[in-house]
Enzyme design. Sequence first.
Site: not given
Lengths: 412, 412
Positions: A62, A131, A155
Amino acid sequence: MISLADLQRRIAQGALSPEAAIGQSLEAVGADRATIGAFVRYDEKARAQGAGPLRGIAVGIKDIIDTADVPTEMGAAIYRGHQPRADAPVVMALKQAGATIIGKTTTTAFAANDPTATLNPHNHAHTPGGSSSGSAAAVAAAMIPLALGTQTGGSVIRPASFCGVAAIKPSYRLLPTVGVKCFSWTLDTVGLFASGVRDVALGLSAMTNRPELVVPPEVATPRIGVVTQAFAGAPEASGAAALQTASRAAERAGASVRELAMPDIVAEAWRIHPIVQDFEAHQSFAWEYRQNYDAMPPLLRGRLDESKGITARDYDAAMNVALSARQALSAVFDEVDVLLTLSAPGAAPKGLSYTGDPRYNRLWTLMGVPCVNVPALIAEGGLPVGVTVIAPFGADARALAAASFVEGALRN
Amino acid sequence: MISLADLQRRIAQGALSPEAAIGQSLEAVGADRATIGAFVRYDEKARAQGAGPLRGIAVGIKDIIDTADVPTEMGAAIYRGHQPRADAPVVMALKQAGATIIGKTTTTAFAANDPTATLNPHNHAHTPGGSSSGSAAAVAAAMIPLALGTQTGGSVIRPASFCGVAAIKPSYRLLPTVGVKCFSWTLDTVGLFASGVRDVALGLSAMTNRPELVVPPEVATPRIGVVTQAFAGAPEASGAAALQTASRAAERAGASVRELAMPDIVAEAWRIHPIVQDFEAHQSFAWEYRQNYDAMPPLLRGRLDESKGITARDYDAAMNVALSARQALSAVFDEVDVLLTLSAPGAAPKGLSYTGDPRYNRLWTLMGVPCVNVPALIAEGGLPVGVTVIAPFGADARALAAASFVEGALRN
């Protein structure tokens, strides 16, 4: 999807070279650029390492997690081209275990609300969730066998549910958040996405040098407490159906399953999660918000505008609630081995402007307890819906084993 | 030394302009370059802000804390010229309170063992202590009224003791460590140095928007428990004398003072502090240690070499001890308001190769409780020795008020 366990087996048997395993991921990631859009950037020259349990395993990171060799842009214009000096400890843990960092996956801006352009691999008209959008989507689209994400509200677990992949949000600080862009230091947790629960467990075990996290061939039959989280409101039909489907499957497979009410203080902790999160976010994002207001992602900026009034006193009271709730929750586990709850209100919402609601995830992030998403059903539109298995703080092995039990029960 | 309270008063009365206050610090810092060597770099163009409780207050920032406008070099060659993107939240908190960041102060490499060239202002043949060497020395040498440091073992309290300044290591996470180079996430704590206890309190109050931290004009007479920390070994004569001097002064001033033994589990927590610290350090410094071994500061590298064998199981057991010890320590405060203990074994050691022993500090860092250094006496060679006042977790206001009481008692 690409099973990490399967890749490991084939590599160990000599049926697949680590280089070929990385090559197939490189090809898939390269081909994806115009479709799902799970990666911010990837390393065309990525190569397999020669040793380690994760050799031949291509991992997506990420893009709020620092990498020394490629930029880390946080999904935000303010960090365009930003090049950290060092790899985050979780990236180093993967490298030390033999994994290959293949690229950086998309993230909502600063892992908050402003969405990415990433599509849900199961239905391109829907969000993959956020996210950790790119990490969940890349695993779901069979590009890579393993990805890292982070969770402050929901997330990790929510995008895993929307994309139909397994994922773990481990116990608080089992994985260090050093070198990870901070939203809320009390909440931020690094998590893993993979094809199935055993795959997630193998990844986490290799990263932490904790062999006990590997799910054994035979897992014990758990006592399960089902938690509907009524304090968080009612789910959609598909969410409720997922929880019911998983409960019934577990019961059919021999587990004791009963509904459990949470102590009042735990419901209160659900309520105060945003106070902790947003009070800390005002400090974490002070430089961005105070000195780069105009360049801030608009949804996060609006959220900070709205939460300006939280005082130190509000925060201290909220932290005291969290502490008491953790103790009360720990006592709940005297009666059951794990909890089973919703991973999301329902399937992934339509469109890309909204990554979905973390209301069934945020309590568990604040409690610091390990949460594992298990895909439970496919709803209308081909969209997956998952459930969450939860164990006490520090009992990540139990959470994974019980999640594997539920996963197996759902297959039969 | 420059008293922050005094500066504030004169600025409020119009007797001193904020600009002139910053100017006098700039001059002192500029003149210092060839003597104490407390600063890595400073901003010759630093100017006062127009508003805020800390307007006119020049602050030095330890060079492991990120600053957006000047490099942050961690006292280590690997980070030479390293320019962070953002200001750390603690730097932003100072700016928002009106302070002026005047420069970056020296730090031992990565806030660990490898010393700086900074001299002790009270005796140039001695170390100022570490790891927050420059921050303690710059305040002691009357260059600046306020400085930030960090503590993982004893890196705020020990240099404060050696340099004869007041300092606070606040409760764990009262100040965020976001944007601060991580050594151990369970231990790292940002602290403040200033001339006296009231000055430290004003700084911390302004940074946190917590008016209750300001020490009131009249402070309550505390019940004090004296802790000799026999589990940490015997102090030198000057350390023992400092503790005795402070105890007697407090008693003369009306405080109830008695010696307190710590529960066994607390002594055990003292013992396992290095396990927590070094297990986490191996992860925090993974990139530096694994990928830049030859460029690592030699003392820190040697320490990591030696602690390679700590397992996840050792760490988990140590974290369980810490948790139990925190609960046991909390019960100790049923009987007394604060604890009083040694800030260091004795005065600053001679030479610059060794920054001193944190053995009387490390337990309290692991406990997460607020600690305030109060200068207690001047030993041979003109070297100061301090004592530490400790309150329960979250009772930073109490720690500051009681430390102010002890400080006042020592003056009479």
